[in-house]
Design a protein around this motif. Structure first.
Motif: not given
Length: 322
Positions: A271-272, A278, A295-297
């Protein structure tokens, strides 16, 4: 995952029980890609009490070494997978193309990194395990190497996992075309071996808060090893590396190249992510819609070095996919 190693036990585990376990399953060697140019590799054989599930070939990221992945290797061994991994050229205990041991240098991404991987597959994996399915895992630069391998050598791997793959490099708001032009110019005037702007030798001053991880214990484990091991003290890349890496990343996501991928593929995005744009992940997914995606938060670039909650789910997804 009954054998999962929580953060509060991680460092001590790999000093004692984990180290003994990996040492007992590991053999090391040098694969020579040319006279005097040896790639350091580690081959782990799973216990033979049950039939093996296959062979995982693991590609580490930029300025990393295969030692950074010992936790991952441990989990794969416990699930009956043999594991083969190496330090990429210019990294860790493998050979250097330039005199400065801190500097990452490459002239041709496909010929060198992907070519090295192909030799590892042909000369080590297929010789040691001729009848077992091969699986591929790549993080960051290793993810770009893995993707290009699937495109250049379709049919070799049964499945592939790409975690935060280097399908581009964030350039601080400067258009990539200008960065590419600068790198090309520096090569043309004989300065391709110079560090890119902001890159330098290893100083040993990285802190957890500015790292690509969200697990302090996992950051500390490898950072301590870097501070103790001269071969792990990697700094940054030069203009020659930047030029060929940017071109390879663009090729990897192109419609023409992704059409060559035949193996089922699982794509993980952080995510970050401070390094991978992206838009390139979106382009790859658009051109390869069959790929699985998650997509991993709450994660940074190194998803595999996340906190316990994320990491348990991360490995569940991986082993479910395989």
């Amino acid at each position: 995952m009954n054998d999962f190693i929580p953060e509060n036990r991680l460092i001590e585990f790999f000093r004692q029980d984990g180290k003994r376990f990996l040492d007992a399953h590991r053999q090391t060697g040098k694969l020579f890609v040319a006279p005097g140019k040896g790639l350091y590799y580690e081959l782990y054989r799973a216990d033979e009490s049950t039939a093996p599930n296959g062979v995982l070939i693991l590609c580490h990221g930029y300025t990393e070494t295969c030692t950074k992945y010992h936790e991952m290797i441990y989990y794969f061994l416990r699930r009956g997978y043999h594991v083969l991994t190496c330090d990429h050229r210019g990294h860790g205990r493998s050979f250097r193309e330039v005199k400065n041991p801190h500097k990452i240098h490459a002239k041709d991404f496909d010929a060198e990194y992907v070519g090295d991987l192909h030799l590892l597959v042909c000369r080590v994996a297929k010789v040691a395990f001729p009848s077992l399915p091969l699986y591929l895992y790549g993080h960051s630069m290793g993810g770009c190497i893995a993707a290009r391998y699937l495109e250049l050598h379709p049919g070799v791997f049964s499945r592939c996992i790409l975690s935060s793959p280097m399908f581009g490099i964030k350039t601080g708001g400067i258009p990539e075309i200008l960065v590419l032009a600068l790198a090309r110019f520096m090569k043309l005037v004989g300065l391709g071996h110079c560090y890119t702007i902001g890159q330098h030798d290893f100083y040993g001053d990285e802190v957890f808060e500015g790292s690509s991880t969200t697990s302090r214990a996992r950051f500390d484990r490898y950072n301590n090893l870097r501070l103790e091991t001269s071969e792990f003290m990697l700094g940054g890349g030069d203009y020659s590396w930047l030029h060929t890496a940017l071109k390879a990343a663009a090729r990897a996501v192109s419609k023409r190249e992704t059409a060559k991928i035949k193996a089922p593929l699982l794509l993980f995005e952080a995510e970050d992510d401070a390094y991978v744009p992206r838009r390139r992940i979106r382009t790859f997914r658009k051109n390869l819609p069959s790929a699985g995606y998650h997509r991993w938060r709450g994660t940074k670039h190194e998803i595999y070095n996340s906190g316990d909650t994320v990491l348990r789910a991360y490995y569940r997804e991986i082993f479910r996919f395989l």
